[in-house]
Design a protein around this motif. Sequence first.
Motif, PDB file in Angstrom:
ATOM      1  N   ASP A   1      50.681  36.894  33.933  1.00  0.00           N
ATOM      2  CA  ASP A   1      52.043  37.107  34.428  1.00  0.00           C
ATOM      3  C   ASP A   1      52.207  36.761  35.903  1.00  0.00           C
ATOM      4  O   ASP A   1      53.336  36.608  36.375  1.00  0.00           O
ATOM      5  CB  ASP A   1      52.469  38.570  34.215  1.00  0.00           C
ATOM      6  CG  ASP A   1      52.524  38.930  32.737  1.00  0.00           C
ATOM      7  OD1 ASP A   1      52.668  38.003  31.901  1.00  0.00           O
ATOM      8  OD2 ASP A   1      52.408  40.118  32.411  1.00  0.00           O
ATOM      9  N   HIS A   2      51.117  36.669  36.640  1.00  0.00           N
ATOM     10  CA  HIS A   2      51.194  36.417  38.085  1.00  0.00           C
ATOM     11  C   HIS A   2      50.585  35.075  38.503  1.00  0.00           C
ATOM     12  O   HIS A   2      50.672  34.697  39.668  1.00  0.00           O
ATOM     13  CB  HIS A   2      50.462  37.530  38.850  1.00  0.00           C
ATOM     14  CG  HIS A   2      51.057  38.883  38.678  1.00  0.00           C
ATOM     15  ND1 HIS A   2      52.286  39.235  39.175  1.00  0.00           N
ATOM     16  CD2 HIS A   2      50.572  39.993  38.049  1.00  0.00           C
ATOM     17  CE1 HIS A   2      52.546  40.497  38.861  1.00  0.00           C
ATOM     18  NE2 HIS A   2      51.530  40.974  38.180  1.00  0.00           N
TER      19      HIS A   2
ATOM     20  N   GLU B   1      47.526  48.600  41.896  1.00  0.00           N
ATOM     21  CA  GLU B   1      48.620  47.726  41.470  1.00  0.00           C
ATOM     22  C   GLU B   1      48.824  46.584  42.457  1.00  0.00           C
ATOM     23  O   GLU B   1      48.433  46.663  43.613  1.00  0.00           O
ATOM     24  CB  GLU B   1      49.915  48.536  41.286  1.00  0.00           C
ATOM     25  CG  GLU B   1      50.366  49.324  42.519  1.00  0.00           C
ATOM     26  CD  GLU B   1      51.129  48.481  43.519  1.00  0.00           C
ATOM     27  OE1 GLU B   1      51.777  47.488  43.144  1.00  0.00           O
ATOM     28  OE2 GLU B   1      51.073  48.807  44.714  1.00  0.00           O
TER      29      GLU B   1
ATOM     30  N   ASP C   1      52.010  44.775  42.272  1.00  0.00           N
ATOM     31  CA  ASP C   1      53.440  44.461  42.270  1.00  0.00           C
ATOM     32  C   ASP C   1      54.116  44.595  43.635  1.00  0.00           C
ATOM     33  O   ASP C   1      55.099  43.910  43.896  1.00  0.00           O
ATOM     34  CB  ASP C   1      54.175  45.329  41.238  1.00  0.00           C
ATOM     35  CG  ASP C   1      53.728  45.006  39.825  1.00  0.00           C
ATOM     36  OD1 ASP C   1      53.367  43.837  39.568  1.00  0.00           O
ATOM     37  OD2 ASP C   1      53.723  45.921  38.974  1.00  0.00           O
ATOM     38  N   THR C   2      53.610  45.428  44.498  1.00  0.00           N
ATOM     39  CA  THR C   2      54.256  45.623  45.804  1.00  0.00           C
ATOM     40  C   THR C   2      53.663  44.738  46.902  1.00  0.00           C
ATOM     41  O   THR C   2      54.131  44.774  48.035  1.00  0.00           O
ATOM     42  CB  THR C   2      54.152  47.098  46.253  1.00  0.00           C
ATOM     43  OG1 THR C   2      52.776  47.457  46.315  1.00  0.00           O
ATOM     44  CG2 THR C   2      54.890  48.018  45.286  1.00  0.00           C
TER      45      THR C   2
END
Length: 132
Positions: free
Chosen positions: A26-27, A66, A68-69
């Motif tokens: 996904d990244h 994580e 995402d940030t």
Amino acid sequence: MRAHGQNLPPRTRTRHADTLRTVLPDHADRIQNEPNWPALAATLTQAERSGHDTIALLHKAVEERELDTADSLSDVLIWRLRNDAKLPAAVTPPKPKKRSTTRPQSPAAIQPPSFTPPPPPTPPGATRGRGR
């Protein structure tokens, strides 16, 4: 590090991109479009040369916390990978092989070093020089 990654063979960069797609599907596109993607590829190369399984190492780096940030996923992953793999902070690029600027000499042209043997030892009882 980025320059080192930009100089990696295309095959190596492709292999690391495949690793990235395997671990972070996904990244992967986002990471490959970041300015430090080449530095991440260089880090994966160095980890690989140090004997690490890059897929397992990348999985470990992703699972630590994580992503995402993060402003830069590649920067975060570089830091985590280098830390987990115990790699030095900076990549030392391989030194280019030195090219000889002189032509090799034929075996006949190579001269052995000159050697002058020492004088023979003076026999016992013989005197050197003039007597007094």
